[in-house]
Design a protein around this motif. Structure first.
Motif, PDB file in Angstrom:
ATOM      1  N   MET A   1      26.390 -13.078  74.020  1.00 20.22           N
ATOM      2  CA  MET A   1      25.649 -14.050  74.808  1.00 20.22           C
ATOM      3  C   MET A   1      26.247 -14.264  76.187  1.00 20.22           C
ATOM      4  O   MET A   1      25.544 -14.611  77.122  1.00 20.22           O
ATOM      5  CB  MET A   1      25.553 -15.372  74.035  1.00 20.22           C
ATOM      6  N   ARG A   2      27.537 -14.035  76.315  1.00 22.11           N
ATOM      7  CA  ARG A   2      28.174 -14.048  77.637  1.00 22.11           C
ATOM      8  C   ARG A   2      27.675 -12.838  78.442  1.00 22.11           C
ATOM      9  O   ARG A   2      27.384 -12.941  79.634  1.00 22.11           O
ATOM     10  CB  ARG A   2      29.685 -13.991  77.462  1.00 22.11           C
ATOM     11  N   SER A   3      27.568 -11.695  77.781  1.00 20.09           N
ATOM     12  CA  SER A   3      27.034 -10.495  78.439  1.00 20.09           C
ATOM     13  C   SER A   3      25.586 -10.723  78.867  1.00 20.09           C
ATOM     14  O   SER A   3      25.193 -10.384  79.986  1.00 20.09           O
ATOM     15  CB  SER A   3      27.098  -9.291  77.486  1.00 20.09           C
ATOM     16  N   LEU A   4      24.805 -11.309  77.959  1.00 18.74           N
ATOM     17  CA  LEU A   4      23.401 -11.585  78.259  1.00 18.74           C
ATOM     18  C   LEU A   4      23.280 -12.520  79.456  1.00 18.74           C
ATOM     19  O   LEU A   4      22.430 -12.320  80.342  1.00 18.74           O
ATOM     20  CB  LEU A   4      22.739 -12.210  77.031  1.00 18.74           C
ATOM     21  N   ALA A   5      24.145 -13.521  79.503  1.00 16.29           N
ATOM     22  CA  ALA A   5      24.114 -14.485  80.602  1.00 16.29           C
ATOM     23  C   ALA A   5      24.285 -13.792  81.949  1.00 16.29           C
ATOM     24  O   ALA A   5      23.619 -14.147  82.934  1.00 16.29           O
ATOM     25  CB  ALA A   5      25.204 -15.540  80.406  1.00 16.29           C
ATOM     26  N   ALA A   6      25.173 -12.798  81.992  1.00 13.27           N
ATOM     27  CA  ALA A   6      25.438 -12.094  83.247  1.00 13.27           C
ATOM     28  C   ALA A   6      24.188 -11.398  83.776  1.00 13.27           C
ATOM     29  O   ALA A   6      24.005 -11.265  84.990  1.00 13.27           O
ATOM     30  CB  ALA A   6      26.555 -11.077  83.037  1.00 13.27           C
ATOM     31  N   GLU A   7      23.315 -10.954  82.865  1.00 15.80           N
ATOM     32  CA  GLU A   7      22.096 -10.264  83.293  1.00 15.80           C
ATOM     33  C   GLU A   7      20.934 -11.206  83.543  1.00 15.80           C
ATOM     34  O   GLU A   7      20.230 -11.093  84.534  1.00 15.80           O
ATOM     35  CB  GLU A   7      21.698  -9.229  82.240  1.00 15.80           C
ATOM     36  N   ILE A   8      20.730 -12.169  82.631  1.00 11.63           N
ATOM     37  CA  ILE A   8      19.528 -13.002  82.766  1.00 11.63           C
ATOM     38  C   ILE A   8      19.679 -14.092  83.821  1.00 11.63           C
ATOM     39  O   ILE A   8      18.697 -14.680  84.260  1.00 11.63           O
ATOM     40  CB  ILE A   8      19.092 -13.623  81.423  1.00 11.63           C
TER      41      ILE A   8
ATOM     42  N   LEU B   1      17.223 -17.432  84.339  1.00  8.68           N
ATOM     43  CA  LEU B   1      17.386 -17.947  82.979  1.00  8.68           C
ATOM     44  C   LEU B   1      18.849 -18.330  82.737  1.00  8.68           C
ATOM     45  O   LEU B   1      19.744 -17.931  83.485  1.00  8.68           O
ATOM     46  CB  LEU B   1      16.956 -16.895  81.954  1.00  8.68           C
ATOM     47  N   ILE B   2      19.078 -19.100  81.667  1.00  8.33           N
ATOM     48  CA  ILE B   2      20.418 -19.557  81.342  1.00  8.33           C
ATOM     49  C   ILE B   2      20.706 -19.275  79.869  1.00  8.33           C
ATOM     50  O   ILE B   2      19.872 -19.547  79.007  1.00  8.33           O
ATOM     51  CB  ILE B   2      20.567 -21.069  81.610  1.00  8.33           C
ATOM     52  N   SER B   3      21.885 -18.743  79.592  1.00  7.26           N
ATOM     53  CA  SER B   3      22.352 -18.542  78.215  1.00  7.26           C
ATOM     54  C   SER B   3      23.661 -19.298  78.047  1.00  7.26           C
ATOM     55  O   SER B   3      24.610 -19.082  78.801  1.00  7.26           O
ATOM     56  CB  SER B   3      22.569 -17.048  77.949  1.00  7.26           C
ATOM     57  N   VAL B   4      23.701 -20.205  77.062  1.00 13.45           N
ATOM     58  CA  VAL B   4      24.959 -20.884  76.752  1.00 13.45           C
ATOM     59  C   VAL B   4      25.234 -20.805  75.261  1.00 13.45           C
ATOM     60  O   VAL B   4      24.323 -20.624  74.446  1.00 13.45           O
ATOM     61  CB  VAL B   4      24.965 -22.367  77.200  1.00 13.45           C
ATOM     62  N   ILE B   5      26.500 -20.951  74.911  1.00 11.93           N
ATOM     63  CA  ILE B   5      26.956 -20.879  73.526  1.00 11.93           C
ATOM     64  C   ILE B   5      27.465 -22.262  73.154  1.00 11.93           C
ATOM     65  O   ILE B   5      28.222 -22.877  73.919  1.00 11.93           O
ATOM     66  CB  ILE B   5      28.090 -19.831  73.409  1.00 11.93           C
ATOM     67  N   VAL B   6      27.056 -22.758  71.991  1.00  9.31           N
ATOM     68  CA  VAL B   6      27.376 -24.141  71.626  1.00  9.31           C
ATOM     69  C   VAL B   6      28.080 -24.208  70.270  1.00  9.31           C
ATOM     70  O   VAL B   6      27.619 -23.626  69.283  1.00  9.31           O
ATOM     71  CB  VAL B   6      26.095 -25.003  71.576  1.00  9.31           C
ATOM     72  N   ASP B   7      29.188 -24.938  70.240  1.00 10.78           N
ATOM     73  CA  ASP B   7      29.860 -25.292  68.990  1.00 10.78           C
ATOM     74  C   ASP B   7      29.251 -26.618  68.530  1.00 10.78           C
ATOM     75  O   ASP B   7      29.430 -27.647  69.190  1.00 10.78           O
ATOM     76  CB  ASP B   7      31.367 -25.451  69.246  1.00 10.78           C
TER      77      ASP B   7
ATOM     78  N   GLN C   1      19.588 -30.580  80.303  1.00 10.15           N
ATOM     79  CA  GLN C   1      20.354 -30.850  81.518  1.00 10.15           C
ATOM     80  C   GLN C   1      21.092 -29.638  82.076  1.00 10.15           C
ATOM     81  O   GLN C   1      21.859 -29.769  83.030  1.00 10.15           O
ATOM     82  CB  GLN C   1      21.361 -31.983  81.240  1.00 10.15           C
ATOM     83  N   LEU C   2      20.875 -28.463  81.501  1.00  6.95           N
ATOM     84  CA  LEU C   2      21.610 -27.273  81.938  1.00  6.95           C
ATOM     85  C   LEU C   2      21.329 -26.915  83.394  1.00  6.95           C
ATOM     86  O   LEU C   2      20.186 -26.969  83.849  1.00  6.95           O
ATOM     87  CB  LEU C   2      21.255 -26.074  81.053  1.00  6.95           C
ATOM     88  N   HIS C   3      22.387 -26.520  84.103  1.00  7.11           N
ATOM     89  CA  HIS C   3      22.264 -26.039  85.472  1.00  7.11           C
ATOM     90  C   HIS C   3      22.720 -24.585  85.543  1.00  7.11           C
ATOM     91  O   HIS C   3      23.476 -24.119  84.687  1.00  7.11           O
ATOM     92  CB  HIS C   3      23.114 -26.895  86.417  1.00  7.11           C
ATOM     93  N   ALA C   4      22.297 -23.889  86.577  1.00  3.65           N
ATOM     94  CA  ALA C   4      22.577 -22.461  86.711  1.00  3.65           C
ATOM     95  C   ALA C   4      24.070 -22.151  86.636  1.00  3.65           C
ATOM     96  O   ALA C   4      24.473 -21.132  86.069  1.00  3.65           O
ATOM     97  CB  ALA C   4      21.995 -21.945  88.024  1.00  3.65           C
ATOM     98  N   GLU C   5      24.901 -23.048  87.189  1.00  7.76           N
ATOM     99  CA  GLU C   5      26.343 -22.768  87.195  1.00  7.76           C
ATOM    100  C   GLU C   5      26.965 -22.836  85.800  1.00  7.76           C
ATOM    101  O   GLU C   5      28.088 -22.393  85.598  1.00  7.76           O
ATOM    102  CB  GLU C   5      27.085 -23.712  88.153  1.00  7.76           C
ATOM    103  N   GLU C   6      26.233 -23.373  84.835  1.00  5.62           N
ATOM    104  CA  GLU C   6      26.734 -23.427  83.460  1.00  5.62           C
ATOM    105  C   GLU C   6      26.354 -22.189  82.666  1.00  5.62           C
ATOM    106  O   GLU C   6      26.748 -22.043  81.500  1.00  5.62           O
ATOM    107  CB  GLU C   6      26.175 -24.679  82.762  1.00  5.62           C
ATOM    108  N   ASN C   7      25.607 -21.283  83.256  1.00  6.53           N
ATOM    109  CA  ASN C   7      25.198 -20.057  82.582  1.00  6.53           C
ATOM    110  C   ASN C   7      26.423 -19.290  82.076  1.00  6.53           C
ATOM    111  O   ASN C   7      27.389 -19.084  82.810  1.00  6.53           O
ATOM    112  CB  ASN C   7      24.405 -19.176  83.557  1.00  6.53           C
TER     113      ASN C   7
END
Length: 237
Positions: A170-177, A182-188, A218-224
């Motif tokens: 999902m970190r890899s996906l975030a770099a592309e999307i 778009l935004i991809s984040v991982i949540v515990d 509330q996600l922002h692009a910098e949190e991708n």
């Protein structure tokens, strides 16, 4: 809001489905056997105009393709994907299947397929619909067990490794999307009282679900690409 949730038949997935529906959103609730998911069926009776039950096995390519078609037949876009489906082999059984000396190939493969590879392929398949949505977000439910920094035990081998792999995918996906808006984040989501978490867990799924929904809003692009708790606090990789 149009939301797709995997593993929606119980635990956190069911609670996320319920809370999104209570807010007035449209939900595509995916699980392997929707017909046998009693609580999901009850929600469907209550919210039949805004809840679509989707059969989905995240380890099966044909099942993923069929799920995408179901969504496409009902909407032209998605705003949120929550990759929640996961397995913890022999959870709560008290046996030693994820301990050194008892590790098996089959348990390892199943855990990796469901917890890491499945979410990546579901995300890939739903990408066109997410790109057509409003600030498309992919929320993938990981675990503190997937943190290399925090790992201080052997058991559970497979579950921890699968969540670490999910984090990397999902970190890899975030770099592309990110370039697509778009935004991809991982949540515990914390240690929850669910079938997987057991009775000794410290929090209710409803609390985690509430926090995850707020986080997605509330996600922002910098949190991708970030790895955070359900309360938005950073988790070490």
């Amino acid at each position: 809001m149009r939301v797709f949730i995997t593993g929606a038949n119980r635990g956190l997935g069911l609670e996320l489905t319920r809370q999104y529906l209570e807010r007035g959103d449209h939900v595509f609730a995916a699980s392997r056997h929707p017909d046998a998911a009693t609580e999901l069926q009850q929600l469907h009776q209550q919210y039949s105009d805004r809840l679509v039950l989707v059969p989905l096995d995240v380890t099966d390519a044909a099942s993923i393709a069929a799920a995408v078609k179901t969504v496409s037949d009902n909407t032209d876009a998605l705003d949120v994907l929550i990759n929640n489906a996961g397995v913890y082999p022999h959870a709560g059984s008290g046996d030693a299947h994820q301990r050194l000396g008892q590790l098996t190939h089959d348990d390892a493969i199943e855990t990796m397929q469901v917890n890491a590879i499945g979410p990546l392929l579901v995300s890939q398949a739903l990408l066109p619909l997410l790109r057509a949505g409003r600030k498309g977000r992919i929320i993938s439910i990981s675990s503190g067990q997937g943190s290399l920094t925090w790992k201080a035990t052997g058991d559970p081998y497979h579950y921890s490794a699968s969540k670490a792999a999910l984090n990397m995918y999902m970190r890899s996906l975030a770099a592309e999307i990110g370039h697509m808006g778009l935004i991809s984040v991982i949540v515990d989501p914390g240690w929850m009282r669910t079938d997987m978490g057991g009775d000794h867990a410290t929090q209710e799924p409803a609390d985690s679900a509430r926090g995850i929904i707020r986080l997605a809003e509330q996600l922002h692009a910098e949190e991708n690409g970030s790895f955070v708790t359900w309360q938005g606090q950073p988790v070490p990789w």
